[in-house]
Design a protein around this motif. Sequence first.
Motif, mmCIF file in Angstrom:
data_model
loop_
_atom_site.group_PDB
_atom_site.id
_atom_site.type_symbol
_atom_site.label_atom_id
_atom_site.label_comp_id
_atom_site.label_asym_id
_atom_site.label_seq_id
_atom_site.Cartn_x
_atom_site.Cartn_y
_atom_site.Cartn_z
ATOM 1 N N ARG A 195 3.532 0.315 -7.414
ATOM 2 C CA ARG A 195 3.595 0.186 -8.875
ATOM 3 C C ARG A 195 2.669 -0.901 -9.413
ATOM 4 O O ARG A 195 1.987 -0.710 -10.431
ATOM 5 C CB ARG A 195 5.042 -0.095 -9.307
ATOM 6 C CG ARG A 195 5.276 0.052 -10.804
ATOM 7 C CD ARG A 195 6.744 -0.122 -11.125
ATOM 8 N NE ARG A 195 7.554 0.900 -10.486
ATOM 9 C CZ ARG A 195 7.795 2.094 -11.024
ATOM 10 N NH1 ARG A 195 7.273 2.394 -12.197
ATOM 11 N NH2 ARG A 195 8.562 2.961 -10.401
ATOM 12 N N TRP A 196 2.611 -2.073 -8.760
ATOM 13 C CA TRP A 196 1.796 -3.161 -9.299
ATOM 14 C C TRP A 196 0.299 -2.829 -9.250
ATOM 15 O O TRP A 196 -0.384 -2.942 -10.280
ATOM 16 C CB TRP A 196 2.087 -4.472 -8.572
ATOM 17 C CG TRP A 196 1.224 -5.614 -9.042
ATOM 18 C CD1 TRP A 196 0.246 -6.251 -8.342
ATOM 19 C CD2 TRP A 196 1.237 -6.213 -10.337
ATOM 20 N NE1 TRP A 196 -0.345 -7.227 -9.102
ATOM 21 C CE2 TRP A 196 0.246 -7.227 -10.342
ATOM 22 C CE3 TRP A 196 1.988 -6.002 -11.504
ATOM 23 C CZ2 TRP A 196 -0.010 -8.019 -11.455
ATOM 24 C CZ3 TRP A 196 1.731 -6.793 -12.616
ATOM 25 C CH2 TRP A 196 0.742 -7.778 -12.588
ATOM 26 N N THR A 200 -1.826 -2.373 -12.807
ATOM 27 C CA THR A 200 -2.960 -3.268 -13.077
ATOM 28 C C THR A 200 -4.254 -2.479 -13.156
ATOM 29 O O THR A 200 -5.100 -2.739 -14.031
ATOM 30 C CB THR A 200 -3.069 -4.361 -12.005
ATOM 31 O OG1 THR A 200 -3.100 -3.773 -10.698
ATOM 32 C CG2 THR A 200 -1.911 -5.327 -12.100
#
Length: 242
Positions: A195-196, A200
């Motif tokens: 997810r990160w 980003t």
Amino acid sequence: MLDALTALSQGTRLVYSRGLRRYVFLPILANLLVYAGVLSYVLSHFGGWLDSGMAMVPGWLDWLSWLIWPLFVISLVVIVFFTFTLVTHLIAAPFYGFLAERVEMEVTGRAPQDDRGIWRAGLDALGRELVKLGYIVPRMLLLFVISWIPVINLVSPLLWVAFSAWTMAITYLDYPMDNNKVSFAEMRRRLEARRWPTLTYGGWVMLITWVPLANLFLLPGAVAASVLMWDRHYRSLGTPVR
């Protein structure tokens, strides 16, 4: 671990290197034509849209007009951006899919797991874009409705920004995944598992799309960056399926 900003920087340099830059001119030209048409239409209608939106604000909220007005402007701008993005990517999808394939061969030294010919791949890319639209448009319409509900719409700009980042990640990271026979459902699972990096990357691509005109030349770099992200973050997350 490769971060999204580094991937975008490396990808942009890569697509304009000798051997790859010839693959970016057609999508740039297509997007330029759409950009001119959408900009002309928006400039001629934006004032009317804004007046109609403000007319829907109930009288008891007049004291908040100083806050509601800029929120309406932000929401309209984001909606216009979303529409423009969907149209341009629908048109450029076959070119971007082919570019992602060439970048993967350049970066990894191996071809994607795609045995389709160029014409079949191009047609399938358009079909894949329609699948993306089937996922994106209902959620976009829900956010659109929220944007016009008094009080609740105060948080709609934040929701639009988060959804825009997620959508940009889906749009671009899908090119190398489609080339490697990863289904749309499986692609979403892999993005959620990382997810990160996903958000980003999508957030940086979203910011790039907001740079007028320059975005036309930067977006091919986002395609190359998606290949780098795929190779470092998502390739190992399971056996590709279609």
